[in-house]
Design a protein around this motif. Structure first.
Motif, PDB file in Angstrom:
ATOM      1  N   ILE A 637     -27.831  11.878 -16.710  1.00  0.00           N
ATOM      2  CA  ILE A 637     -27.514  13.427 -16.469  1.00  0.00           C
ATOM      3  C   ILE A 637     -28.576  14.237 -16.375  1.00  0.00           C
ATOM      4  N   THR A 638     -29.683  14.097 -16.758  1.00  0.00           N
ATOM      5  CA  THR A 638     -31.054  14.867 -16.773  1.00  0.00           C
ATOM      6  C   THR A 638     -31.402  14.579 -15.338  1.00  0.00           C
ATOM      7  N   SER A 639     -31.294  13.527 -14.559  1.00  0.00           N
ATOM      8  CA  SER A 639     -31.976  13.422 -13.234  1.00  0.00           C
ATOM      9  C   SER A 639     -31.089  14.171 -12.164  1.00  0.00           C
ATOM     10  N   GLN A 640     -29.945  14.639 -12.606  1.00  0.00           N
ATOM     11  CA  GLN A 640     -29.345  15.485 -11.651  1.00  0.00           C
ATOM     12  C   GLN A 640     -29.927  17.153 -11.620  1.00  0.00           C
ATOM     13  N   ALA A 641     -29.539  17.722 -10.591  1.00  0.00           N
ATOM     14  CA  ALA A 641     -30.033  18.895 -10.489  1.00  0.00           C
ATOM     15  C   ALA A 641     -29.393  19.916 -11.042  1.00  0.00           C
ATOM     16  N   PRO A 642     -30.038  20.790 -11.832  1.00  0.00           N
ATOM     17  CA  PRO A 642     -29.216  22.024 -12.769  1.00  0.00           C
ATOM     18  C   PRO A 642     -28.602  22.913 -11.898  1.00  0.00           C
ATOM     19  N   GLY A 643     -27.363  23.293 -12.521  1.00  0.00           N
ATOM     20  CA  GLY A 643     -26.617  24.352 -11.843  1.00  0.00           C
ATOM     21  C   GLY A 643     -25.669  23.656 -10.824  1.00  0.00           C
ATOM     22  N   GLY A 644     -25.325  22.463 -10.720  1.00  0.00           N
ATOM     23  CA  GLY A 644     -24.656  21.682  -9.805  1.00  0.00           C
ATOM     24  C   GLY A 644     -23.045  21.764 -10.254  1.00  0.00           C
ATOM     25  N   GLU A 645     -22.127  20.900  -9.618  1.00  0.00           N
ATOM     26  CA  GLU A 645     -21.085  20.515  -9.979  1.00  0.00           C
ATOM     27  C   GLU A 645     -20.887  19.853 -11.599  1.00  0.00           C
ATOM     28  N   HIS A 646     -21.942  19.070 -11.955  1.00  0.00           N
ATOM     29  CA  HIS A 646     -22.022  18.442 -13.106  1.00  0.00           C
ATOM     30  C   HIS A 646     -22.214  19.389 -14.288  1.00  0.00           C
ATOM     31  N   ALA A 647     -21.431  19.172 -15.298  1.00  0.00           N
ATOM     32  CA  ALA A 647     -21.671  20.181 -16.535  1.00  0.00           C
ATOM     33  C   ALA A 647     -22.226  19.511 -17.706  1.00  0.00           C
ATOM     34  N   ALA A 648     -22.855  20.023 -18.492  1.00  0.00           N
ATOM     35  CA  ALA A 648     -23.211  19.395 -19.873  1.00  0.00           C
ATOM     36  C   ALA A 648     -22.331  18.259 -20.586  1.00  0.00           C
ATOM     37  N   ASP A 649     -22.578  17.420 -21.155  1.00  0.00           N
ATOM     38  CA  ASP A 649     -21.924  16.655 -21.753  1.00  0.00           C
ATOM     39  C   ASP A 649     -21.761  16.926 -23.301  1.00  0.00           C
ATOM     40  N   ASP A 650     -20.897  17.717 -23.661  1.00  0.00           N
ATOM     41  CA  ASP A 650     -20.665  17.990 -24.963  1.00  0.00           C
ATOM     42  C   ASP A 650     -20.578  16.920 -25.982  1.00  0.00           C
ATOM     43  N   LEU A 651     -19.884  15.977 -25.790  1.00  0.00           N
ATOM     44  CA  LEU A 651     -19.585  14.798 -26.746  1.00  0.00           C
ATOM     45  C   LEU A 651     -20.962  14.031 -26.932  1.00  0.00           C
ATOM     46  N   LEU A 652     -21.634  13.850 -25.977  1.00  0.00           N
ATOM     47  CA  LEU A 652     -22.961  13.226 -25.765  1.00  0.00           C
ATOM     48  C   LEU A 652     -24.018  13.927 -26.453  1.00  0.00           C
ATOM     49  N   CYS A 653     -23.891  15.370 -26.280  1.00  0.00           N
ATOM     50  CA  CYS A 653     -24.828  16.291 -27.229  1.00  0.00           C
ATOM     51  C   CYS A 653     -24.592  16.251 -28.819  1.00  0.00           C
ATOM     52  N   ALA A 654     -23.276  15.834 -29.172  1.00  0.00           N
ATOM     53  CA  ALA A 654     -23.087  15.809 -30.547  1.00  0.00           C
ATOM     54  C   ALA A 654     -23.395  14.501 -31.087  1.00  0.00           C
ATOM     55  N   GLU A 655     -23.527  13.746 -30.151  1.00  0.00           N
ATOM     56  CA  GLU A 655     -23.859  12.211 -30.778  1.00  0.00           C
ATOM     57  C   GLU A 655     -25.377  12.381 -30.882  1.00  0.00           C
ATOM     58  N   LEU A 656     -26.083  12.869 -29.744  1.00  0.00           N
ATOM     59  CA  LEU A 656     -27.341  12.838 -29.866  1.00  0.00           C
ATOM     60  C   LEU A 656     -27.993  13.709 -31.086  1.00  0.00           C
ATOM     61  N   GLU A 657     -27.254  14.692 -31.192  1.00  0.00           N
ATOM     62  CA  GLU A 657     -27.857  15.517 -32.198  1.00  0.00           C
ATOM     63  C   GLU A 657     -27.645  14.967 -33.704  1.00  0.00           C
ATOM     64  N   ALA A 658     -26.905  14.292 -33.912  1.00  0.00           N
ATOM     65  CA  ALA A 658     -26.562  13.689 -35.208  1.00  0.00           C
ATOM     66  C   ALA A 658     -27.651  12.541 -35.197  1.00  0.00           C
ATOM     67  N   ALA A 659     -28.028  11.720 -34.191  1.00  0.00           N
ATOM     68  CA  ALA A 659     -29.072  10.721 -34.084  1.00  0.00           C
ATOM     69  C   ALA A 659     -30.316  11.433 -34.362  1.00  0.00           C
ATOM     70  N   VAL A 660     -30.868  12.348 -33.893  1.00  0.00           N
ATOM     71  CA  VAL A 660     -32.106  13.164 -34.056  1.00  0.00           C
ATOM     72  C   VAL A 660     -32.195  13.417 -35.355  1.00  0.00           C
ATOM     73  N   LEU A 661     -31.140  14.251 -36.058  1.00  0.00           N
ATOM     74  CA  LEU A 661     -31.105  14.599 -37.253  1.00  0.00           C
ATOM     75  C   LEU A 661     -31.785  13.420 -38.458  1.00  0.00           C
ATOM     76  N   GLN A 662     -31.429  12.187 -37.935  1.00  0.00           N
ATOM     77  CA  GLN A 662     -31.868  11.143 -38.783  1.00  0.00           C
ATOM     78  C   GLN A 662     -33.436  10.828 -38.923  1.00  0.00           C
ATOM     79  N   ILE A 663     -34.201  11.389 -38.093  1.00  0.00           N
ATOM     80  CA  ILE A 663     -35.582  11.132 -37.926  1.00  0.00           C
ATOM     81  C   ILE A 663     -36.443  12.429 -38.590  1.00  0.00           C
ATOM     82  N   GLY A 664     -35.495  13.329 -39.034  1.00  0.00           N
ATOM     83  CA  GLY A 664     -36.345  14.273 -40.034  1.00  0.00           C
ATOM     84  C   GLY A 664     -36.550  15.767 -39.525  1.00  0.00           C
TER      85      GLY A 664
END
Length: 825
Positions: A637-664
């Protein structure tokens, strides 16, 4: 030794479902019947003794709460004991059957200590205490029954049609039996104290009889035609590393010398080599050469030898005891050496040389004995009447008076002061011509030289030095009463002297000894001073008591050391997980080339997430697979150009947020990181990149201190040939090796124990004799210190302190008396 009787019908039927030939099933039933016959009574006695021990501990409890707890545990033993032996034998039968399971299933490991912790958790003190006790029990029994276990492992492998079994995996071995008793203790709900008492009772009642059971099992299988006549002969082969060093071409002479077999490092807890006791008669024969005559086997006499007075010295007794005959050549050689040394110290007409020669010898008492008027040694060189030799019994009576004064608090002095006080008292009671016999004078002079050499190897101004001084009078009386003191191997008085003297070895510091241990040893020494009256058993009992104190202190130190080692291993696991996470992220960044700021987030926050996941769940877990997929998705996702036809992955965002919370991370910080890792180009208008960068810089990484500096990531400088050889040696040392470090310009040493080192992180942990962490080095740094002779390994070839002191005494006398006796030094 005969084989066991035929198995019970139930034992044979127990293995009916085992996938094995009928003959093998019959032999398994016979082995189980043999175990039932040998272990049922000891297993019953185990729980009976356990209940009694808990009741005794309850009677001696320090307060009511502890007593109530122990009584409650004792009440649990009765239901636990019902069917204990039957449950034990049932699990033993399962261990036999496990050898014949499917090929993909390995037999259950019997080691109660876990090899590695799968999760990052705090150390469980209960598990550590149980593991330490069981490991000690297993180690002792494995050493006692090593040969029988090797043979039985071979024979059991034939029955199972499998490779030879290690001693740890033999069903009747101590590892399996200890694992079963631990499992039964857990299932019975016993408390920690009750479980530890169960292990100790199990060792005394069961494992001490295990050797006979193993022998009978080997006899049974041998009679049944399973490897009959098999014997075990250990073969000590060189390691592959040593073979590579020896056979590598083009090595220098220094490297070849370094590749020779090295002495065995000392690993015992007191840092002394208790196993390398040298025969004093052999040392005298080696040092004195032909002067002592051929070396005879010197048996240990049951009692001290009678003293020889001046009047009876010329007439030998009609029926000499064997001990006198055997000791005579060595004692005669010592008398010659002392006479030659006195002649070198104080030659006739050269009184000015006395002080200088005495300094060379290192004993002022020897010089005084050579020059003092009235002494036995100077009687032949002084123009005066012959001195009157005082009987040995009178000398012992005067020494007893001095011993009584020391027992009542009088200060102890050097052996030279003791000799001076002794002669002064004798002359006050028996006239100015009173002197010691030649035998008594030589004995005290030898003791003076021995104590002088011991002082050279001790740390000055220590409590142990004072204890050695207080033992001088009882030791002098023991040596005067028993000429075998200098030739008899393992004399109890010498053993006690060595134990006390090594408490103040030069490599130990003031805080290396437990104050409570020192107080206990002080009381033991006071007991010797008060109670010794011509009975050598007083020294033996005192030495046994001191050894018990030392073993208790070593156990406490081992517990403390174990906690530091577990913490160090936890750091190693963290470092390994961090390296793997870093390698994974670097590979992903090299393939997909995400934006620079995204790579920073991956290398910091997301690397900590991967590290924590691997530590808690391992590489085989479903969550780890999910983290790998999320990492790939982030890079896509991040290697794609911003503002294109690809949108943010909200499901992935929720999973990453839960994971990052575990490291403090805080909620807003975790949300900002997750948004940038799940958006094309890593762009997010809801958070500031500058603010997020500042937060990442101030956040402490997983497992790192805020002000820590990780030196492990620095590449070491090139090592010289000597440093490289030291480095290779360090990587093969056993845990527990003792080192001596030079701590100042005066060359003072400090002794430290290499408790653990990692071949992954290159870190080495050092503790002091009390098990307290004192230093941490990298193996590279330690190798450079060894090359500079600022650190050295304590090896067993150094011998014990008292043996080194006696050798130095003999060398000094031979060097000084060599020319006079016509034997060049």
């Amino acid at each position: 030794m005969s084989a066991s009787p035929p198995p019970m019908p139930g034992d044979a039927a127990r293995f009916a479902a085992v996938d094995a030939p009928p003959r093998v099933r019959r032999l398994l039933g016979a082995l189980l019947g043999l175990a039932r016959q040998s272990l049922t009574a000891p297993l019953t006695l185990t729980v009976v003794e356990l209940e009694r021990e808990l009741l005794r501990d309850a009677e001696r409890a320090r307060n009511g709460q502890v007593q109530a707890d122990l009584l409650a545990q004792a009440r649990q033993i009765h239901p636990f004991s019902e069917g204990f032996s039957q449950r034990f034998l049932e699990q033993l039968a399962q261990a036999f059957a496990a050898l014949f399971g499917p090929p993909g299933e390995a037999p259950a490991r019997a080691e109660p200590v876990r090899a590695a912790m799968p999760t990052l958790t705090l150390v469980n003190d209960v598990d550590i205490d149980r593991d330490i006790v069981l490991v000690d029990i297993m180690r002792r029994e494995l050493q006692r029954s090593a040969n029988a276990l090797q043979l039985l492992g071979q024979r059991m492998a034939v029955l199972a049609a499998a490779p030879a079994l290690d001693a740890e995996h033999v069903p009747l071995g101590p590892s399996t039996l200890c694992a079963i008793v631990r499992r039964l203790g857990d299932e019975g709900g016993l408390e920690l104290d009750a479980q530890l008492a169960l292990y100790r009772s199990f060792e005394r009642q069961v494992l001490e009889r295990l050797g006979e059971l193993l022998e009978r099992a080997n006899v049974l299988l041998g009679h049944e035609g399973v490897l009959p006549g098999l014997v075990y002969t250990p073969y000590l082969a060189r390691s592959a590393a040593t073979r590579r060093i020896v056979t590598q071409p083009g090595r220098t002479a220094g490297a070849a010398a370094a590749a020779r077999p090295r002495a065995t490092p000392v690993t015992s807890w007191n840092g002394a080599n208790s196993s390398a006791t040298r025969s004093w008669s052999a040392m005298m024969h080696d040092t004195l050469g032909g002067m002592a005559g051929p070396e005879p086997p010197v048996p240990a006499p049951t009692s001290g030898l009678p003293s020889v007075s001046a009047a009876s010295a010329a007439t030998p007794p009609p029926l000499p005891s064997p001990s006198v005959d055997l000791a005579a050549p060595a004692m005669s050689a010592l008398h010659q050496l002392l006479a030659g040394a006195r002649g070198a110290i104080a030659p006739a007409g050269d009184a000015g040389n006395t002080g200088h020669a005495a300094a060379d010898v290192g004993s002022a008492g020897l010089a005084t004995q050579a020059a003092a008027p009235g002494s036995a040694a100077s009687a032949a060189t002084q123009a005066r009447p012959v001195a009157t030799a005082v009987p040995s019994a009178t000398v012992d009576a005067v020494l007893m008076q001095l011993q009584t004064r020391i027992a009542h608090g009088a200060a102890s002095h050097s052996m030279a002061d003791l000799q001076a006080a002794l002669l002064s008292q004798l002359r006050a009671e028996h006239g100015d011509d009173a002197a010691l016999t030649v035998k008594d004078g030589d004995t005290l002079d030898l003791l003076g030289l021995l104590f002088q050499q011991i002082r050279h190897e001790q740390r000055p101004q220590s409590t142990a030095n004072d204890l050695v001084g207080r033992l001088q009078v009882p030791l002098a009386r023991a040596a005067l009463a028993d000429p075998g003191f200098f030739v008899r191997d393992e004399h109890p008085a010498r053993e006690l002297l060595n134990t006390i003297a090594e408490l103040s070895a030069s490599g130990l510091q003031a805080d290396d000894l437990d104050p409570q241990l020192v107080q206990k040893i002080e009381r033991t020494v006071e007991t010797v001073v008060e109670q010794y009256h011509d009975d050598p058993e007083v020294f033996a009992a005192a030495n046994d008591e001191v050894q018990q104190h030392l073993r208790a202190a070593a156990h406490k130190a081992e517990l403390a050391e174990r906690r530091h080692v577990e913490a160090a291993r936890g750091k190693e696991r963290l470092e390994v997980a961090r390296q793997q996470a870093t390698a994974l992220i670097e590979h992903c960044c090299a393939q997909h080339q995400p934006p620079r700021f995204v790579q920073t987030l991956l290398r910091q926050a997301w690397a900590d997430v991967l590290t924590l996941t691997q530590l808690r769940h391992g590489e085989d877990s479903a969550l780890w697979e999910q983290r790998l997929q999320q990492t790939t998705r982030i890079a896509d996702i991040t290697s794609q150009a911003p503002g294109g036809e690809h949108a943010a992955d909200d499901l992935l965002c929720a999973e990453l947020e839960a994971a990052v919370l575990q490291i403090g991370c805080h909620q807003d910080e975790a949300h900002a990181i997750a948004r940038r890792l799940s958006t094309p180009g890593g762009e997010d208008d809801s958070s500031s990149r500058t603010e997020l960068t500042a937060r990442l810089k101030t956040r402490t990484r997983l497992g790192e201190q805020a002000n820590g500096h990780d030196t492990r990531r620095l590449a070491p400088l090139a090592r010289s040939a000597l440093e490289e050889d030291c480095y290779r040696q360090l990587r093969t040392l056993p845990f527990g090796t003792w080192f001596e470090f030079v701590i100042n310009q005066q060359g003072d040493l400090h002794r430290q124990r290499l408790s653990w080192y990692s071949l992954v992180t290159e870190h080495a942990l050092f503790v002091n004799p009390r098990g307290q962490k004192v230093a941490e080095y990298t193996l590279d740094t330690l190798a450079r210190l060894m090359a500079l002779e600022q650190a050295r390994i304590v090896t067993e070839d150094n011998g014990r302190l008292i043996d080194r002191a006696w050798q130095a005494t003999l060398r000094t006398l031979r060097t000084l008396a060599g020319n006079r006796l016509g034997d060049p030094a």
